[in-house]
Design a protein around this motif. Structure first.
Motif, mmCIF file in Angstrom:
data_model
loop_
_atom_site.group_PDB
_atom_site.id
_atom_site.type_symbol
_atom_site.label_atom_id
_atom_site.label_comp_id
_atom_site.label_asym_id
_atom_site.label_seq_id
_atom_site.Cartn_x
_atom_site.Cartn_y
_atom_site.Cartn_z
ATOM 1 N N GLU A 67 0.835 -1.209 0.000
ATOM 2 C CA GLU A 67 0.000 0.000 0.000
ATOM 3 C C GLU A 67 0.868 1.256 0.000
ATOM 4 N N ALA A 68 1.937 1.243 0.790
ATOM 5 C CA ALA A 68 2.836 2.398 0.843
ATOM 6 C C ALA A 68 3.509 2.621 -0.509
ATOM 7 N N GLU A 69 3.918 1.535 -1.167
ATOM 8 C CA GLU A 69 4.539 1.658 -2.490
ATOM 9 C C GLU A 69 3.545 2.219 -3.500
ATOM 10 N N GLU A 70 2.288 1.753 -3.438
ATOM 11 C CA GLU A 70 1.262 2.275 -4.347
ATOM 12 C C GLU A 70 1.023 3.761 -4.097
ATOM 13 N N ALA A 71 0.953 4.150 -2.824
ATOM 14 C CA ALA A 71 0.734 5.558 -2.488
ATOM 15 C C ALA A 71 1.908 6.411 -2.962
ATOM 16 N N THR A 72 3.121 5.889 -2.814
ATOM 17 C CA THR A 72 4.313 6.615 -3.264
ATOM 18 C C THR A 72 4.285 6.781 -4.780
ATOM 19 N N ALA A 73 3.925 5.724 -5.488
ATOM 20 C CA ALA A 73 3.853 5.795 -6.950
ATOM 21 C C ALA A 73 2.772 6.783 -7.388
ATOM 22 N N ALA A 74 1.626 6.764 -6.705
ATOM 23 C CA ALA A 74 0.542 7.700 -7.046
ATOM 24 C C ALA A 74 0.982 9.141 -6.781
ATOM 25 N N ALA A 75 1.682 9.365 -5.674
ATOM 26 C CA ALA A 75 2.160 10.711 -5.350
ATOM 27 C C ALA A 75 3.178 11.189 -6.390
ATOM 28 N N ALA A 76 4.055 10.283 -6.823
ATOM 29 C CA ALA A 76 5.041 10.642 -7.853
ATOM 30 C C ALA A 76 4.336 10.978 -9.168
ATOM 31 N N GLN A 77 3.296 10.212 -9.514
ATOM 32 C CA GLN A 77 2.545 10.498 -10.736
ATOM 33 C C GLN A 77 1.853 11.858 -10.633
ATOM 34 N N ARG A 78 1.252 12.145 -9.455
ATOM 35 C CA ARG A 78 0.608 13.454 -9.269
ATOM 36 C C ARG A 78 1.625 14.575 -9.389
ATOM 37 N N LYS A 79 2.816 14.366 -8.841
ATOM 38 C CA LYS A 79 3.869 15.374 -8.914
ATOM 39 C C LYS A 79 4.263 15.618 -10.371
ATOM 40 N N ARG A 80 4.415 14.519 -11.139
ATOM 41 C CA ARG A 80 4.764 14.676 -12.564
ATOM 42 C C ARG A 80 3.664 15.419 -13.307
ATOM 43 N N SER A 81 2.407 15.075 -13.033
ATOM 44 C CA SER A 81 1.283 15.743 -13.695
ATOM 45 C C SER A 81 1.253 17.225 -13.369
ATOM 46 N N LEU A 82 1.459 17.545 -12.087
ATOM 47 C CA LEU A 82 1.478 18.950 -11.682
ATOM 48 C C LEU A 82 2.647 19.693 -12.329
ATOM 49 N N GLN A 83 3.818 19.051 -12.418
ATOM 50 C CA GLN A 83 4.978 19.683 -13.052
ATOM 51 C C GLN A 83 4.711 19.927 -14.534
ATOM 52 N N GLU A 84 4.071 18.952 -15.187
ATOM 53 C CA GLU A 84 3.732 19.130 -16.609
ATOM 54 C C GLU A 84 2.753 20.288 -16.785
ATOM 55 N N ALA A 85 1.756 20.369 -15.914
ATOM 56 C CA ALA A 85 0.781 21.460 -15.997
ATOM 57 C C ALA A 85 1.464 22.796 -15.752
ATOM 58 N N LEU A 86 2.387 22.843 -14.784
ATOM 59 C CA LEU A 86 3.117 24.082 -14.497
ATOM 60 C C LEU A 86 3.990 24.473 -15.688
ATOM 61 N N ASP A 87 4.703 23.507 -16.267
ATOM 62 C CA ASP A 87 5.547 23.792 -17.429
ATOM 63 C C ASP A 87 4.709 24.331 -18.587
ATOM 64 N N LEU A 88 3.534 23.731 -18.822
ATOM 65 C CA LEU A 88 2.650 24.186 -19.883
ATOM 66 C C LEU A 88 2.166 25.609 -19.612
ATOM 67 N N ALA A 89 1.780 25.878 -18.364
ATOM 68 C CA ALA A 89 1.309 27.226 -18.010
ATOM 69 C C ALA A 89 2.411 28.256 -18.198
#
Length: 132
Positions: A67-89
């Motif tokens: 569960e911790a590994e899944e949560a870590t992977a989900a958090a990393a994916q959210r971070k990448r998505s947010l970084q992509e959105a920030l870069d686009l903005a």
């Protein structure tokens, strides 16, 4: 003769006493063996229970780790998505600033050209008045 008679009486009594002692020893050994077997069974049962508890704890630990590994992977994916959105903005903001600067420069050049045209027309009108 008396001694032999006593000896004859004592021998069977001694044999009976020896047999009784052996039977008592066998009974004591049997009781001790049964008590030992009971203690071993209790110890085996306690060991089996603790082994089962340890297996359950290990299973729960593996599940929590997953569960911790899944949560870590989900958090990393959210971070990448947010970084992509920030870069686009940021890229869109830079483009908009560039377009606004270009439009402002175009308006400035257009205003200068209009001012020069007005000045030329005014000079022509003044020259025509002077000639008239």
């Amino acid at each position: 003769a008396r001694e032999e008679a006593l000896q004859a009486e004592l021998n069977p009594a001694a044999k009976r006493a020896a047999t009784g002692a052996r039977e008592a020893q066998v009974e004591a050994a049997t009781v001790a063996a049964l008590a030992t077997a009971e203690k071993e069974a209790e110890a085996r049962s306690a060991f089996d229970e603790s082994s089962a508890s340890a297996r359950d704890a290990a299973r729960e630990l593996r599940a929590a780790k997953a569960e911790a590994e899944e949560a870590t992977a989900a958090a990393a994916q959210r971070k990448r998505s947010l970084q992509e959105a920030l870069d686009l903005a940021v890229a869109q903001a830079k483009q908009a600033r560039g377009e606004a600067a270009g439009a402002a420069a175009g308006r400035s050049q257009g205003a200068e050209a209009a001012g020069a045209r007005i000045a030329a027309l005014t000079a022509e009108a003044n020259a025509a008045r002077a000639a008239a």
